[in-house]
Write a protein that holds these residues in place. Sequence first.
Motif, PDB file in Angstrom:
ATOM      1  N   ASP A  44       0.823  -1.210   0.000  1.00  0.00           N
ATOM      2  CA  ASP A  44       0.000   0.000   0.000  1.00  0.00           C
ATOM      3  C   ASP A  44       0.858   1.261   0.000  1.00  0.00           C
ATOM      4  O   ASP A  44       0.466   2.292   0.508  1.00  0.00           O
ATOM      5  N   GLN A 248      -0.915  -8.129   0.974  1.00  0.00           N
ATOM      6  CA  GLN A 248      -2.217  -8.142   1.628  1.00  0.00           C
ATOM      7  C   GLN A 248      -2.876  -6.767   1.528  1.00  0.00           C
ATOM      8  O   GLN A 248      -2.198  -5.743   1.636  1.00  0.00           O
ATOM      9  N   PRO A 249      -4.193  -6.755   1.318  1.00  0.00           N
ATOM     10  CA  PRO A 249      -4.895  -5.470   1.409  1.00  0.00           C
ATOM     11  C   PRO A 249      -4.806  -4.942   2.831  1.00  0.00           C
ATOM     12  O   PRO A 249      -4.657  -5.713   3.786  1.00  0.00           O
ATOM     13  N   THR A 250      -4.887  -3.643   2.981  1.00  0.00           N
ATOM     14  CA  THR A 250      -4.781  -3.027   4.300  1.00  0.00           C
ATOM     15  C   THR A 250      -5.987  -2.113   4.527  1.00  0.00           C
ATOM     16  O   THR A 250      -6.674  -1.737   3.572  1.00  0.00           O
ATOM     17  N   PRO A 251      -6.237  -1.744   5.777  1.00  0.00           N
ATOM     18  CA  PRO A 251      -7.315  -0.768   6.022  1.00  0.00           C
ATOM     19  C   PRO A 251      -7.094   0.530   5.258  1.00  0.00           C
ATOM     20  O   PRO A 251      -8.050   1.166   4.805  1.00  0.00           O
ATOM     21  N   PRO A 254      -7.607  -1.015   0.805  1.00  0.00           N
ATOM     22  CA  PRO A 254      -8.239  -2.235   0.288  1.00  0.00           C
ATOM     23  C   PRO A 254      -7.995  -2.289  -1.220  1.00  0.00           C
ATOM     24  O   PRO A 254      -7.756  -1.262  -1.859  1.00  0.00           O
ATOM     25  N   GLU A 268     -15.219  -8.738   0.092  1.00  0.00           N
ATOM     26  CA  GLU A 268     -14.779  -9.618   1.167  1.00  0.00           C
ATOM     27  C   GLU A 268     -13.758 -10.585   0.597  1.00  0.00           C
ATOM     28  O   GLU A 268     -14.045 -11.345  -0.329  1.00  0.00           O
TER      29      GLU A 268
END
Length: 271
Positions: A44, A248-251, A254, A268
């Motif tokens: 990200d 990984q997606p993050t807050p 996404p 999801e």
Amino acid sequence: MREQIHKIVSEMDVPPHCRTVFCTKEEEQLHEQGSADYFLTSGDKIRFFFEKGVFDEKGDFLVPKEKSINKIGHALHAYDPIFKQITHSSKVQELGRKLGLEKPVVVQSMYIFKQPDIGGEVLPHQDATFLYTEPLGRILGLWIALEDTTRENSCLWFIPGSHTTGITRRMIRTPPGTIPCTQFIGSERTYQHNQFIPVPVHKGGLVLIHGEVVHKSELNSSKRSRHVYTFHLMEAKDTSWSKENWLQPTPELPFPPLYPEADNWPLELNG
């Protein structure tokens, strides 16, 4: 895109302890990237990765910094306005729809330099080794040539039909606190050079890369660079993104939907 990346590089300020070498040989990859939080947390962010042999023992540059970079990744598509515009352009969206993608999301992006004389070899691999989904077949790479790519300056090579044979190796995260931070499970098949065909592309050309097709590129020993912008889409409908993937997606970021009308649908990612 080339003008924008020149601006980004001119403003680059990477502390010596974050100067990570990008490589694709398994042991080197685990040592350089798997032990570097700088790499693992780049999904990200916009971060810089370097060619081998461009630093001295103190981490200072041995070559001009604009000639030292292997790639910039992995969130140009989200945080740079030019690359965001290209990634979400009407041409890309139209292509996604023609390919039948219903809920594609952008999982990563990279600007690859393939520097003259030193642009590193990328060994045979399948993108799904690193970007694993269940079911397979949900990852698609879009590879845009920003310069003519030839056999001399290290075009892509593919094994025709190899996208139909599954994968035999995955790179996964290790438990928190473990060094290295990633490991490979399984092993890569052995390939012969005569199985591959070269795919030269003119500047402005697009190569679509199936997530399981075996591909590689060789050392760029020519005097010409081979700049590329590439990003990966995932069909998110009925797809699980593995929580073991390095990325990984993050807050904060996404995986963004490719289509504008999808901005409000809930995503999801299971696994």
